[in-house]
Design a protein around this motif. Sequence first.
Motif, PDB file in Angstrom:
ATOM      1  N   ARG A  67     -27.333   0.847  -8.845  1.00 60.98           N
ATOM      2  CA  ARG A  67     -27.502   2.169  -8.227  1.00 60.98           C
ATOM      3  C   ARG A  67     -26.197   2.949  -8.171  1.00 60.98           C
ATOM      4  O   ARG A  67     -26.193   4.172  -8.326  1.00 60.98           O
ATOM      5  CB  ARG A  67     -28.056   2.031  -6.807  1.00 60.98           C
ATOM      6  CG  ARG A  67     -29.393   1.349  -6.734  1.00 60.98           C
ATOM      7  CD  ARG A  67     -29.980   1.421  -5.320  1.00 60.98           C
ATOM      8  NE  ARG A  67     -29.146   0.741  -4.337  1.00 60.98           N
ATOM      9  CZ  ARG A  67     -28.633   1.321  -3.253  1.00 60.98           C
ATOM     10  NH1 ARG A  67     -28.852   2.592  -3.010  1.00 60.98           N
ATOM     11  NH2 ARG A  67     -27.897   0.614  -2.396  1.00 60.98           N
ATOM     12  N   PHE A  68     -25.096   2.257  -7.952  1.00 60.15           N
ATOM     13  CA  PHE A  68     -23.781   2.901  -7.826  1.00 60.15           C
ATOM     14  C   PHE A  68     -22.958   2.615  -9.071  1.00 60.15           C
ATOM     15  O   PHE A  68     -23.036   1.527  -9.646  1.00 60.15           O
ATOM     16  CB  PHE A  68     -23.021   2.377  -6.614  1.00 60.15           C
ATOM     17  CG  PHE A  68     -23.582   2.772  -5.280  1.00 60.15           C
ATOM     18  CD1 PHE A  68     -24.821   3.378  -5.150  1.00 60.15           C
ATOM     19  CD2 PHE A  68     -22.850   2.514  -4.122  1.00 60.15           C
ATOM     20  CE1 PHE A  68     -25.325   3.736  -3.910  1.00 60.15           C
ATOM     21  CE2 PHE A  68     -23.334   2.865  -2.872  1.00 60.15           C
ATOM     22  CZ  PHE A  68     -24.581   3.475  -2.779  1.00 60.15           C
ATOM     23  N   THR A  69     -22.146   3.572  -9.457  1.00 61.00           N
ATOM     24  CA  THR A  69     -21.235   3.395 -10.585  1.00 61.00           C
ATOM     25  C   THR A  69     -19.853   3.892 -10.192  1.00 61.00           C
ATOM     26  O   THR A  69     -19.701   5.031  -9.745  1.00 61.00           O
ATOM     27  CB  THR A  69     -21.715   4.177 -11.817  1.00 61.00           C
ATOM     28  OG1 THR A  69     -23.031   3.761 -12.168  1.00 61.00           O
ATOM     29  CG2 THR A  69     -20.782   3.934 -12.995  1.00 61.00           C
ATOM     30  N   ILE A  70     -18.856   3.039 -10.363  1.00 52.61           N
ATOM     31  CA  ILE A  70     -17.478   3.419 -10.092  1.00 52.61           C
ATOM     32  C   ILE A  70     -16.787   3.739 -11.407  1.00 52.61           C
ATOM     33  O   ILE A  70     -17.044   3.095 -12.434  1.00 52.61           O
ATOM     34  CB  ILE A  70     -16.736   2.303  -9.325  1.00 52.61           C
ATOM     35  CG1 ILE A  70     -15.404   2.803  -8.772  1.00 52.61           C
ATOM     36  CG2 ILE A  70     -16.548   1.057 -10.189  1.00 52.61           C
ATOM     37  CD1 ILE A  70     -14.746   1.830  -7.785  1.00 52.61           C
ATOM     38  N   SER A  71     -15.939   4.757 -11.383  1.00 48.73           N
ATOM     39  CA  SER A  71     -15.202   5.143 -12.582  1.00 48.73           C
ATOM     40  C   SER A  71     -13.872   5.754 -12.161  1.00 48.73           C
ATOM     41  O   SER A  71     -13.680   6.093 -10.995  1.00 48.73           O
ATOM     42  CB  SER A  71     -15.996   6.137 -13.419  1.00 48.73           C
ATOM     43  OG  SER A  71     -16.225   7.335 -12.692  1.00 48.73           O
ATOM     44  N   SER A  72     -12.981   5.861 -13.101  1.00 49.45           N
ATOM     45  CA  SER A  72     -11.683   6.466 -12.788  1.00 49.45           C
ATOM     46  C   SER A  72     -11.264   7.430 -13.880  1.00 49.45           C
ATOM     47  O   SER A  72     -11.605   7.260 -15.052  1.00 49.45           O
ATOM     48  CB  SER A  72     -10.612   5.383 -12.611  1.00 49.45           C
ATOM     49  OG  SER A  72     -10.368   4.713 -13.823  1.00 49.45           O
ATOM     50  N   ASP A  73     -10.559   8.456 -13.468  1.00 49.73           N
ATOM     51  CA  ASP A  73      -9.931   9.397 -14.374  1.00 49.73           C
ATOM     52  C   ASP A  73      -8.441   9.240 -14.172  1.00 49.73           C
ATOM     53  O   ASP A  73      -7.870   9.775 -13.221  1.00 49.73           O
ATOM     54  CB  ASP A  73     -10.387  10.821 -14.061  1.00 49.73           C
ATOM     55  CG  ASP A  73      -9.837  11.837 -15.049  1.00 49.73           C
ATOM     56  OD1 ASP A  73      -8.795  11.581 -15.675  1.00 49.73           O
ATOM     57  OD2 ASP A  73     -10.440  12.902 -15.174  1.00 49.73           O
ATOM     58  N   ASN A  74      -7.825   8.438 -15.047  1.00 50.37           N
ATOM     59  CA  ASN A  74      -6.413   8.114 -14.837  1.00 50.37           C
ATOM     60  C   ASN A  74      -5.518   9.329 -14.992  1.00 50.37           C
ATOM     61  O   ASN A  74      -4.435   9.381 -14.407  1.00 50.37           O
ATOM     62  CB  ASN A  74      -5.986   6.993 -15.788  1.00 50.37           C
ATOM     63  CG  ASN A  74      -6.599   5.663 -15.407  1.00 50.37           C
ATOM     64  OD1 ASN A  74      -7.696   5.603 -14.867  1.00 50.37           O
ATOM     65  ND2 ASN A  74      -5.906   4.579 -15.706  1.00 50.37           N
ATOM     66  N   ALA A  75      -5.949  10.319 -15.765  1.00 49.74           N
ATOM     67  CA  ALA A  75      -5.149  11.535 -15.921  1.00 49.74           C
ATOM     68  C   ALA A  75      -5.098  12.322 -14.615  1.00 49.74           C
ATOM     69  O   ALA A  75      -4.139  13.049 -14.349  1.00 49.74           O
ATOM     70  CB  ALA A  75      -5.720  12.393 -17.030  1.00 49.74           C
ATOM     71  N   LYS A  76      -6.150  12.171 -13.814  1.00 49.04           N
ATOM     72  CA  LYS A  76      -6.218  12.901 -12.544  1.00 49.04           C
ATOM     73  C   LYS A  76      -5.927  12.012 -11.341  1.00 49.04           C
ATOM     74  O   LYS A  76      -5.994  12.471 -10.201  1.00 49.04           O
ATOM     75  CB  LYS A  76      -7.604  13.525 -12.379  1.00 49.04           C
ATOM     76  CG  LYS A  76      -7.928  14.590 -13.395  1.00 49.04           C
ATOM     77  CD  LYS A  76      -9.302  15.206 -13.119  1.00 49.04           C
ATOM     78  CE  LYS A  76      -9.611  16.313 -14.105  1.00 49.04           C
ATOM     79  NZ  LYS A  76     -10.947  16.921 -13.850  1.00 49.04           N
ATOM     80  N   ASN A  77      -5.630  10.720 -11.595  1.00 53.02           N
ATOM     81  CA  ASN A  77      -5.409   9.777 -10.498  1.00 53.02           C
ATOM     82  C   ASN A  77      -6.546   9.824  -9.482  1.00 53.02           C
ATOM     83  O   ASN A  77      -6.331   9.841  -8.259  1.00 53.02           O
ATOM     84  CB  ASN A  77      -4.072  10.057  -9.791  1.00 53.02           C
ATOM     85  CG  ASN A  77      -2.884   9.558 -10.592  1.00 53.02           C
ATOM     86  OD1 ASN A  77      -3.025   9.125 -11.734  1.00 53.02           O
ATOM     87  ND2 ASN A  77      -1.700   9.639 -10.023  1.00 53.02           N
ATOM     88  N   THR A  78      -7.743   9.817  -9.996  1.00 54.74           N
ATOM     89  CA  THR A  78      -8.923   9.951  -9.144  1.00 54.74           C
ATOM     90  C   THR A  78      -9.964   8.915  -9.531  1.00 54.74           C
ATOM     91  O   THR A  78     -10.201   8.681 -10.725  1.00 54.74           O
ATOM     92  CB  THR A  78      -9.519  11.362  -9.261  1.00 54.74           C
ATOM     93  OG1 THR A  78      -8.526  12.320  -8.846  1.00 54.74           O
ATOM     94  CG2 THR A  78     -10.737  11.519  -8.367  1.00 54.74           C
ATOM     95  N   VAL A  79     -10.556   8.316  -8.522  1.00 58.26           N
ATOM     96  CA  VAL A  79     -11.654   7.368  -8.708  1.00 58.26           C
ATOM     97  C   VAL A  79     -12.918   7.981  -8.125  1.00 58.26           C
ATOM     98  O   VAL A  79     -12.874   8.636  -7.070  1.00 58.26           O
ATOM     99  CB  VAL A  79     -11.327   6.027  -8.035  1.00 58.26           C
ATOM    100  CG1 VAL A  79     -12.552   5.129  -7.985  1.00 58.26           C
ATOM    101  CG2 VAL A  79     -10.200   5.326  -8.788  1.00 58.26           C
TER     102      VAL A  79
END
Length: 125
Positions: A67-79
């Motif tokens: 149901r949940f998905t975690i992801s990261s945008d390393n260019a934006k330092n955001t998860v």
Amino acid sequence: EVQLQASGGGLVQAGGSLRLSCAASGFTFDDYVIGWFRQAPGKEREGVSYIRNGDGSTKYADSVKGRFTISSDNAKNTVYLQMNGLKPEDTAVYYCAAVLGRFFDIIEYASFDYWGQGTQVTVSS
């Protein structure tokens, strides 16, 4: 100064979706694991999901798998935590936290170094 800024909570009906964001600053993002935790009134804090930013490895609690998905945008330092199929029992204050990546394999036992403020998620039935 280390900062973790959680956002994106809100009120949603059962079956709905929300996306939480955790913006990080003040440390080397790729060296860390970012975890999402939640705490409902009268309950212990629960680890929900984790991502090791260096290689994108992820872990999920059984209660949110599928149901949940975690992801990261390393260019934006955001998860991000994409939450679909929300249930009333997902209602809680959600927090993001950071710990060094070398603790990923024992993440359920790790003591996280940095914590953000919480964001409230409320799922109505």
